[in-house]
Design a protein around this motif. Sequence first.
Motif, PDB file in Angstrom:
ATOM      1  N   SER A  34       0.813  -1.218   0.000  1.00 50.59           N
ATOM      2  CA  SER A  34       0.000   0.000   0.000  1.00 50.59           C
ATOM      3  C   SER A  34       0.848   1.270   0.000  1.00 50.59           C
ATOM      4  CB  SER A  34      -0.916   0.008   1.232  1.00 50.59           C
ATOM      5  OG  SER A  34      -0.148   0.028   2.430  1.00 50.59           O
ATOM      6  N   VAL A  35       2.154   1.134   0.256  1.00 46.48           N
ATOM      7  CA  VAL A  35       3.045   2.301   0.277  1.00 46.48           C
ATOM      8  C   VAL A  35       3.293   2.783  -1.153  1.00 46.48           C
ATOM      9  CG1 VAL A  35       5.340   3.143   0.893  1.00 46.48           C
ATOM     10  CG2 VAL A  35       4.152   1.530   2.396  1.00 46.48           C
ATOM     11  N   PRO A  36       3.023   4.046  -1.453  1.00 38.90           N
ATOM     12  CA  PRO A  36       3.258   4.557  -2.814  1.00 38.90           C
ATOM     13  C   PRO A  36       4.742   4.781  -3.085  1.00 38.90           C
ATOM     14  CG  PRO A  36       2.499   6.328  -1.394  1.00 38.90           C
ATOM     15  CD  PRO A  36       2.441   5.076  -0.560  1.00 38.90           C
ATOM     16  N   PHE A  37       5.092   4.946  -4.365  1.00 39.32           N
ATOM     17  CA  PHE A  37       6.471   5.239  -4.740  1.00 39.32           C
ATOM     18  C   PHE A  37       6.854   6.629  -4.237  1.00 39.32           C
ATOM     19  CE2 PHE A  37       6.823   2.178  -8.618  1.00 39.32           C
ATOM     20  CZ  PHE A  37       6.580   1.124  -7.757  1.00 39.32           C
ATOM     21  N   TYR A  38       8.164   6.871  -4.154  1.00 40.77           N
ATOM     22  CA  TYR A  38       8.662   8.088  -3.523  1.00 40.77           C
ATOM     23  C   TYR A  38       9.002   9.159  -4.567  1.00 40.77           C
ATOM     24  CZ  TYR A  38       9.312   4.629   0.173  1.00 40.77           C
ATOM     25  OH  TYR A  38       9.125   3.620   1.083  1.00 40.77           O
ATOM     26  N   PRO A  39       8.481  10.388  -4.405  1.00 47.29           N
ATOM     27  CA  PRO A  39       8.810  11.482  -5.339  1.00 47.29           C
ATOM     28  C   PRO A  39      10.104  12.186  -4.943  1.00 47.29           C
ATOM     29  CG  PRO A  39       7.137  12.210  -3.796  1.00 47.29           C
ATOM     30  CD  PRO A  39       7.419  10.768  -3.457  1.00 47.29           C
ATOM     31  N   CYS A  40      10.822  12.695  -5.933  1.00 49.76           N
ATOM     32  CA  CYS A  40      12.067  13.419  -5.668  1.00 49.76           C
ATOM     33  C   CYS A  40      12.367  14.338  -6.849  1.00 49.76           C
ATOM     34  CB  CYS A  40      13.233  12.454  -5.434  1.00 49.76           C
ATOM     35  SG  CYS A  40      13.693  11.494  -6.899  1.00 49.76           S
ATOM     36  N   ARG A  41      13.396  15.154  -6.685  1.00 51.38           N
ATOM     37  CA  ARG A  41      13.845  16.056  -7.740  1.00 51.38           C
ATOM     38  C   ARG A  41      15.339  15.896  -7.954  1.00 51.38           C
ATOM     39  NH1 ARG A  41      14.191  22.686  -7.888  1.00 51.38           N
ATOM     40  NH2 ARG A  41      13.956  22.935 -10.143  1.00 51.38           N
ATOM     41  N   VAL A  42      15.765  15.837  -9.198  1.00 46.77           N
ATOM     42  CA  VAL A  42      17.163  15.619  -9.529  1.00 46.77           C
ATOM     43  C   VAL A  42      17.964  16.908  -9.320  1.00 46.77           C
ATOM     44  CG1 VAL A  42      18.800  14.969 -11.334  1.00 46.77           C
ATOM     45  CG2 VAL A  42      16.558  13.848 -11.216  1.00 46.77           C
ATOM     46  N   ILE A  43      19.074  16.781  -8.578  1.00 42.61           N
ATOM     47  CA  ILE A  43      19.993  17.904  -8.421  1.00 42.61           C
ATOM     48  C   ILE A  43      21.099  17.811  -9.473  1.00 42.61           C
ATOM     49  CG2 ILE A  43      21.512  19.120  -6.821  1.00 42.61           C
ATOM     50  CD1 ILE A  43      19.966  17.813  -4.542  1.00 42.61           C
ATOM     51  N   PHE A  44      21.731  16.630  -9.567  1.00 42.79           N
ATOM     52  CA  PHE A  44      22.698  16.380 -10.636  1.00 42.79           C
ATOM     53  C   PHE A  44      22.840  14.876 -10.825  1.00 42.79           C
ATOM     54  CE2 PHE A  44      25.159  17.044  -6.705  1.00 42.79           C
ATOM     55  CZ  PHE A  44      25.892  15.881  -6.641  1.00 42.79           C
ATOM     56  N   LEU A  45      23.457  14.481 -11.923  1.00 42.90           N
ATOM     57  CA  LEU A  45      23.682  13.078 -12.266  1.00 42.90           C
ATOM     58  C   LEU A  45      25.168  12.775 -12.151  1.00 42.90           C
ATOM     59  CD1 LEU A  45      21.398  13.020 -15.433  1.00 42.90           C
ATOM     60  CD2 LEU A  45      20.804  12.102 -13.188  1.00 42.90           C
ATOM     61  N   LEU A  46      25.481  11.551 -11.758  1.00 38.21           N
ATOM     62  CA  LEU A  46      26.880  11.190 -11.557  1.00 38.21           C
ATOM     63  C   LEU A  46      27.077   9.692 -11.701  1.00 38.21           C
ATOM     64  CD1 LEU A  46      27.772  10.936  -7.786  1.00 38.21           C
ATOM     65  CD2 LEU A  46      25.418  11.354  -8.546  1.00 38.21           C
ATOM     66  N   THR A  47      28.325   9.283 -11.804  1.00 40.86           N
ATOM     67  CA  THR A  47      28.696   7.871 -11.761  1.00 40.86           C
ATOM     68  C   THR A  47      29.624   7.656 -10.568  1.00 40.86           C
ATOM     69  OG1 THR A  47      30.573   8.224 -13.246  1.00 40.86           O
ATOM     70  CG2 THR A  47      28.473   7.540 -14.248  1.00 40.86           C
ATOM     71  N   PRO A 148      10.707  28.084   1.320  1.00 35.07           N
ATOM     72  CA  PRO A 148      12.157  28.084   1.100  1.00 35.07           C
ATOM     73  C   PRO A 148      12.574  29.147   0.089  1.00 35.07           C
ATOM     74  CG  PRO A 148      11.153  26.300  -0.136  1.00 35.07           C
ATOM     75  CD  PRO A 148      10.055  26.911   0.690  1.00 35.07           C
ATOM     76  N   HIS A 149      13.752  29.712   0.332  1.00 32.54           N
ATOM     77  CA  HIS A 149      14.319  30.653  -0.637  1.00 32.54           C
ATOM     78  C   HIS A 149      14.832  29.863  -1.833  1.00 32.54           C
ATOM     79  CE1 HIS A 149      17.247  33.557  -2.318  1.00 32.54           C
ATOM     80  NE2 HIS A 149      16.379  34.451  -1.886  1.00 32.54           N
ATOM     81  N   VAL A 150      14.852  30.496  -2.990  1.00 31.66           N
ATOM     82  CA  VAL A 150      15.274  29.812  -4.213  1.00 31.66           C
ATOM     83  C   VAL A 150      16.685  29.248  -4.084  1.00 31.66           C
ATOM     84  CG1 VAL A 150      16.123  31.953  -5.250  1.00 31.66           C
ATOM     85  CG2 VAL A 150      15.457  30.031  -6.732  1.00 31.66           C
ATOM     86  N   SER A 151      17.528  29.889  -3.287  1.00 36.33           N
ATOM     87  CA  SER A 151      18.901  29.412  -3.109  1.00 36.33           C
ATOM     88  C   SER A 151      18.973  28.135  -2.286  1.00 36.33           C
ATOM     89  CB  SER A 151      19.748  30.495  -2.429  1.00 36.33           C
ATOM     90  OG  SER A 151      19.248  30.791  -1.132  1.00 36.33           O
ATOM     91  N   GLU A 152      17.855  27.742  -1.659  1.00 38.93           N
ATOM     92  CA  GLU A 152      17.847  26.565  -0.800  1.00 38.93           C
ATOM     93  C   GLU A 152      17.355  25.304  -1.503  1.00 38.93           C
ATOM     94  OE1 GLU A 152      17.036  28.263   3.608  1.00 38.93           O
ATOM     95  OE2 GLU A 152      15.400  28.572   2.197  1.00 38.93           O
ATOM     96  N   TYR A 153      16.970  25.434  -2.767  1.00 36.47           N
ATOM     97  CA  TYR A 153      16.510  24.240  -3.488  1.00 36.47           C
ATOM     98  C   TYR A 153      16.918  24.218  -4.962  1.00 36.47           C
ATOM     99  CZ  TYR A 153      12.806  27.418  -5.068  1.00 36.47           C
ATOM    100  OH  TYR A 153      12.123  28.475  -5.604  1.00 36.47           O
ATOM    101  N   GLN A 154      17.273  25.347  -5.518  1.00 32.75           N
ATOM    102  CA  GLN A 154      17.599  25.397  -6.939  1.00 32.75           C
ATOM    103  C   GLN A 154      18.918  24.677  -7.221  1.00 32.75           C
ATOM    104  OE1 GLN A 154      15.441  26.541  -9.082  1.00 32.75           O
ATOM    105  NE2 GLN A 154      16.676  26.115 -10.873  1.00 32.75           N
ATOM    106  N   PRO A 155      18.947  23.735  -8.171  1.00 35.99           N
ATOM    107  CA  PRO A 155      20.210  23.060  -8.514  1.00 35.99           C
ATOM    108  C   PRO A 155      21.278  24.053  -8.943  1.00 35.99           C
ATOM    109  CG  PRO A 155      18.352  21.893  -9.484  1.00 35.99           C
ATOM    110  CD  PRO A 155      17.808  23.185  -8.934  1.00 35.99           C
ATOM    111  N   GLU A 156      22.503  23.851  -8.439  1.00 33.48           N
ATOM    112  CA  GLU A 156      23.615  24.714  -8.807  1.00 33.48           C
ATOM    113  C   GLU A 156      24.402  24.058  -9.938  1.00 33.48           C
ATOM    114  OE1 GLU A 156      25.731  25.221  -5.150  1.00 33.48           O
ATOM    115  OE2 GLU A 156      24.347  26.741  -4.407  1.00 33.48           O
ATOM    116  N   GLU A 157      25.679  24.354 -10.026  1.00 33.82           N
ATOM    117  CA  GLU A 157      26.504  23.742 -11.053  1.00 33.82           C
ATOM    118  C   GLU A 157      26.661  22.254 -10.772  1.00 33.82           C
ATOM    119  OE1 GLU A 157      30.888  24.614 -10.342  1.00 33.82           O
ATOM    120  OE2 GLU A 157      29.929  26.277  -9.292  1.00 33.82           O
ATOM    121  N   VAL A 162      23.133  22.262  -2.389  1.00 28.36           N
ATOM    122  CA  VAL A 162      22.984  23.216  -1.290  1.00 28.36           C
ATOM    123  C   VAL A 162      22.701  22.501   0.025  1.00 28.36           C
ATOM    124  CG1 VAL A 162      22.253  25.125  -2.749  1.00 28.36           C
ATOM    125  CG2 VAL A 162      20.547  23.513  -1.907  1.00 28.36           C
ATOM    126  N   THR A 163      22.007  21.362  -0.023  1.00 21.60           N
ATOM    127  CA  THR A 163      21.701  20.626   1.199  1.00 21.60           C
ATOM    128  C   THR A 163      22.955  19.976   1.768  1.00 21.60           C
ATOM    129  OG1 THR A 163      19.442  20.198   0.434  1.00 21.60           O
ATOM    130  CG2 THR A 163      20.282  18.791   2.191  1.00 21.60           C
TER     131      THR A 163
END
Length: 225
Positions: A34-47, A148-157, A162-163
């Motif tokens: 009954s547990v739904p899948f988890y939502p998230c947002r991509v900050i960056f991709l890596l290997t 939240p301020h935009v600087s606290e969630y917006q992906p950087e380089e 930021v977290t």
Amino acid sequence: FYEKAVLENRNGEFQEITSGDYLLIRKDKEDHRSVPFYPCRVIFLLTMDHEGQTLDLAHIHWFIRGENTVLGRTGDNKELFLVPQCENIPLSDVSKVIDIQHRPVIHVDSWRAEGGTDLVLFEDTEVGGRDGWWRLRYDIVHGRFDYPHVSEYQPEELGKCVTCKADQVEMQKEKVKVDETGSRIRISNVWYHVGQFIYLEDNSLQYKIKKKPQKVYLKENKDPK
């Protein structure tokens, strides 16, 4: 680090993943069905190399649903909340790319004065994307919402989070540091100076007190005669 990846879901469809995209992550096998899948947002991709294997990962910010907050099931079931937690997750755990729309409030006071509704902010009456929307951040520890301020969630380089940066700052604050002059010490980001009085928790200091040998006194038997 790389800028984008291509995901093939179980339906055979190909979806492109890049920084700022929203994803749905499969739940653990131990979770109830009954547990739904988890939502998230991509900050960056890596290997990353792990035990001789090269893993394709996404560094993400987690979101939670209203039912996982103090709101329970009284809130909008399409509204998500940002939480100050990030993690590296394998792209193999991604179920699909989802359509989540950010509905920020830039000037909170004026927005509240005009009614505090989405009709004030946007011309269209439909709130959010196809799969949901978000505006607030949720403090899990204190059960509190904020903007939240935009600087606290917006992906950087690429490679910057930021977290992670904020967590490193907090970790440094928790370290005990003695000033070069030896006249003060920092504990939990608070400086204490020589001569100040402080409270200590129980068992903070371990005292070694030598037990004094017990003295034995012999009673003299007195003849009643």
